[in-house]
Write a protein that holds these residues in place. Structure first.
Motif, mmCIF file in Angstrom:
data_model
loop_
_atom_site.group_PDB
_atom_site.id
_atom_site.type_symbol
_atom_site.label_atom_id
_atom_site.label_comp_id
_atom_site.label_asym_id
_atom_site.label_seq_id
_atom_site.Cartn_x
_atom_site.Cartn_y
_atom_site.Cartn_z
ATOM 1 N N MET A 10 -21.139 -22.954 16.241
ATOM 2 C CA MET A 10 -20.293 -23.820 17.031
ATOM 3 C C MET A 10 -21.109 -24.363 18.208
ATOM 4 O O MET A 10 -21.792 -23.616 18.889
ATOM 5 N N VAL A 11 -21.035 -25.644 18.425
ATOM 6 C CA VAL A 11 -21.767 -26.292 19.503
ATOM 7 C C VAL A 11 -21.002 -26.114 20.809
ATOM 8 O O VAL A 11 -19.789 -26.322 20.872
ATOM 9 N N VAL A 12 -21.707 -25.705 21.847
ATOM 10 C CA VAL A 12 -21.097 -25.501 23.158
ATOM 11 C C VAL A 12 -21.493 -26.669 24.049
ATOM 12 O O VAL A 12 -22.673 -26.915 24.276
ATOM 13 N N ALA A 13 -20.497 -27.397 24.541
ATOM 14 C CA ALA A 13 -20.747 -28.542 25.410
ATOM 15 C C ALA A 13 -21.206 -28.062 26.783
ATOM 16 O O ALA A 13 -20.927 -26.923 27.193
ATOM 17 N N GLU A 14 -21.894 -28.944 27.495
ATOM 18 C CA GLU A 14 -22.353 -28.604 28.836
ATOM 19 C C GLU A 14 -21.144 -28.316 29.723
ATOM 20 O O GLU A 14 -20.129 -28.999 29.666
ATOM 21 N N GLY A 15 -21.257 -27.288 30.541
ATOM 22 C CA GLY A 15 -20.156 -26.900 31.415
ATOM 23 C C GLY A 15 -19.153 -25.981 30.743
ATOM 24 O O GLY A 15 -18.160 -25.585 31.342
ATOM 25 N N GLU A 16 -19.410 -25.639 29.482
ATOM 26 C CA GLU A 16 -18.531 -24.729 28.755
ATOM 27 C C GLU A 16 -19.294 -23.467 28.375
ATOM 28 O O GLU A 16 -20.513 -23.444 28.388
ATOM 29 N N MET A 17 -18.546 -22.432 28.042
ATOM 30 C CA MET A 17 -19.141 -21.189 27.569
ATOM 31 C C MET A 17 -18.420 -20.781 26.291
ATOM 32 O O MET A 17 -17.252 -21.121 26.104
ATOM 33 N N SER A 18 -19.133 -20.111 25.416
ATOM 34 C CA SER A 18 -18.502 -19.670 24.178
ATOM 35 C C SER A 18 -17.680 -18.414 24.445
ATOM 36 O O SER A 18 -17.944 -17.659 25.370
ATOM 37 N N PHE A 19 -16.661 -18.249 23.609
ATOM 38 C CA PHE A 19 -15.841 -17.048 23.699
ATOM 39 C C PHE A 19 -15.455 -16.609 22.300
ATOM 40 O O PHE A 19 -15.439 -17.402 21.359
ATOM 41 N N HIS A 20 -15.175 -15.324 22.177
ATOM 42 C CA HIS A 20 -14.694 -14.721 20.942
ATOM 43 C C HIS A 20 -13.458 -13.916 21.326
ATOM 44 O O HIS A 20 -13.565 -12.954 22.088
ATOM 45 N N VAL B 224 -7.830 -10.766 13.924
ATOM 46 C CA VAL B 224 -8.222 -12.145 13.702
ATOM 47 C C VAL B 224 -9.176 -12.520 14.828
ATOM 48 O O VAL B 224 -8.992 -12.112 15.974
ATOM 49 N N LEU B 225 -10.209 -13.281 14.487
ATOM 50 C CA LEU B 225 -11.173 -13.741 15.472
ATOM 51 C C LEU B 225 -10.925 -15.217 15.738
ATOM 52 O O LEU B 225 -10.878 -16.012 14.807
ATOM 53 N N ILE B 226 -10.761 -15.556 17.002
ATOM 54 C CA ILE B 226 -10.673 -16.946 17.408
ATOM 55 C C ILE B 226 -11.946 -17.224 18.204
ATOM 56 O O ILE B 226 -12.173 -16.616 19.242
ATOM 57 N N ALA B 227 -12.771 -18.126 17.683
ATOM 58 C CA ALA B 227 -14.043 -18.456 18.326
ATOM 59 C C ALA B 227 -13.972 -19.882 18.837
ATOM 60 O O ALA B 227 -13.409 -20.759 18.186
ATOM 61 N N GLY B 228 -14.531 -20.103 20.013
ATOM 62 C CA GLY B 228 -14.527 -21.451 20.561
ATOM 63 C C GLY B 228 -15.386 -21.531 21.799
ATOM 64 O O GLY B 228 -16.136 -20.616 22.125
ATOM 65 N N SER B 229 -15.250 -22.649 22.490
ATOM 66 C CA SER B 229 -15.926 -22.808 23.772
ATOM 67 C C SER B 229 -14.964 -23.513 24.707
ATOM 68 O O SER B 229 -14.134 -24.314 24.282
ATOM 69 N N ALA B 230 -15.081 -23.198 25.977
ATOM 70 C CA ALA B 230 -14.159 -23.746 26.968
ATOM 71 C C ALA B 230 -14.793 -23.698 28.345
ATOM 72 O O ALA B 230 -15.744 -22.953 28.582
ATOM 73 N N THR B 231 -14.237 -24.467 29.238
ATOM 74 C CA THR B 231 -14.672 -24.426 30.630
ATOM 75 C C THR B 231 -14.159 -23.130 31.252
ATOM 76 O O THR B 231 -13.262 -22.474 30.712
ATOM 77 N N LEU B 232 -14.700 -22.795 32.398
ATOM 78 C CA LEU B 232 -14.238 -21.608 33.120
ATOM 79 C C LEU B 232 -12.752 -21.733 33.439
ATOM 80 O O LEU B 232 -11.996 -20.770 33.309
ATOM 81 N N THR B 233 -12.309 -22.927 33.812
ATOM 82 C CA THR B 233 -10.895 -23.150 34.134
ATOM 83 C C THR B 233 -10.013 -22.883 32.922
ATOM 84 O O THR B 233 -8.989 -22.200 33.028
ATOM 85 N N ALA B 234 -10.405 -23.395 31.760
ATOM 86 C CA ALA B 234 -9.613 -23.192 30.548
ATOM 87 C C ALA B 234 -9.614 -21.729 30.124
ATOM 88 O O ALA B 234 -8.574 -21.192 29.714
ATOM 89 N N LEU B 235 -10.770 -21.050 30.232
ATOM 90 C CA LEU B 235 -10.824 -19.625 29.892
ATOM 91 C C LEU B 235 -9.954 -18.797 30.826
ATOM 92 O O LEU B 235 -9.270 -17.875 30.403
ATOM 93 N N SER C 115 -25.059 -11.936 25.538
ATOM 94 C CA SER C 115 -25.627 -13.240 25.885
ATOM 95 C C SER C 115 -24.980 -14.374 25.103
ATOM 96 O O SER C 115 -25.304 -15.535 25.327
ATOM 97 N N ASP C 116 -24.076 -14.057 24.186
ATOM 98 C CA ASP C 116 -23.459 -15.077 23.337
ATOM 99 C C ASP C 116 -22.055 -15.449 23.797
ATOM 100 O O ASP C 116 -21.233 -15.867 22.989
ATOM 101 N N GLY C 117 -21.754 -15.316 25.059
ATOM 102 C CA GLY C 117 -20.437 -15.682 25.560
ATOM 103 C C GLY C 117 -19.587 -14.467 25.862
ATOM 104 O O GLY C 117 -20.065 -13.336 25.873
ATOM 105 N N LEU C 118 -18.321 -14.721 26.081
ATOM 106 C CA LEU C 118 -17.375 -13.670 26.422
ATOM 107 C C LEU C 118 -16.657 -13.162 25.178
ATOM 108 O O LEU C 118 -16.354 -13.947 24.278
ATOM 109 N N VAL C 119 -16.388 -11.877 25.142
ATOM 110 C CA VAL C 119 -15.549 -11.296 24.105
ATOM 111 C C VAL C 119 -14.267 -10.854 24.802
ATOM 112 O O VAL C 119 -14.310 -10.101 25.774
#
Length: 139
Positions: A1-11, A49-60, A82-86
Motif C-alpha cells: 500500500m502506498v503511503v502519501a506524504e503526511g500520512e502514516m501506515s496503520f494496521h 480481521v486486519l484493516i490496513a491503510g494510511s492516514a494523517t495523524l488527525t484521522a488516526l 518501523s512499518d506504522g502503527l498497530v
C-alpha cells in the motif's frame, strides 16, 4: 500500500464477533481514510480481521478516539515497529483506556485530548531513533 506524504501506515486488528470490524469500517469511511480489509491469517484469535491503510495523524486520532468509545475493550497502540502503527482492542486493557507502546515505555491515555499528542510523541521519537547516526567503536 502506498503511503502519501503526511500520512502514516496503520494496521488495525478487529474482532468481527464483537462487531468491531463494522464499527471500524464505518469510522474509516466517515473520515474518508483509504483502507483495505483482510482476513488476518495466523492471528490470535484466528477470527481477527486486519484493516490496513494510511492516514494523517488527525484521522488516526479520530479513529482511535471513536473506537475507544465504541469498543467493549480498551485499545492498545503499538508504535514500536518501523512499518506504522498497530492498533487493536485488548481485553486486558480496561474499556475507555488507550495504551500506547513506545520505545521509551507505555503511555496510558484516558482522555480523548491526549491521544493525538501521545501518538505524535511516539511517532516523533521513533523517527528520531531511525535517523540517529551510529555511535560507538567503528562509527
Amino acid at each position: 500500500m502506498v503511503v502519501a506524504e503526511g500520512e502514516m501506515s496503520f494496521h488495525l486488528f478487529t474482532d468481527p464477533a464483537l462487531d468491531e470490524t463494522r464499527q471500524a469500517e464505518r469510522v474509516l469511511a466517515d473520515a474518508e481514510v483509504t483502507h483495505r480489509t483482510l482476513r488476518a491469517h495466523g492471528s490470535v484469535p484466528l477470527g481477527d480481521v486486519l484493516i490496513a491503510g494510511s492516514a494523517t495523524l488527525t484521522a488516526l486520532t479520530h479513529l482511535i478516539v471513536s473506537l475507544r468509545r465504541q469498543f467493549k475493550r480498551g485499545i492498545l497502540v503499538d508504535a514500536l515497529g518501523s512499518d506504522g502503527l498497530v492498533v487493536k482492542a485488548d481485553g486486558s486493557v480496561p474499556r475507555g483506556l488507550v495504551i500506547i507502546r513506545t520505545p521509551d515505555g507505555e503511555i496510558e491515555v484516558r482522555e480523548a485530548e491526549g491521544i493525538g499528542q501521545a501518538i505524535a510523541g511516539a511517532i516523533g521519537g521513533r523517527a528520531q531513533d531511525q535517523q540517529a547516526p551510529p555511535s560507538g567503536p567503528g562509527a
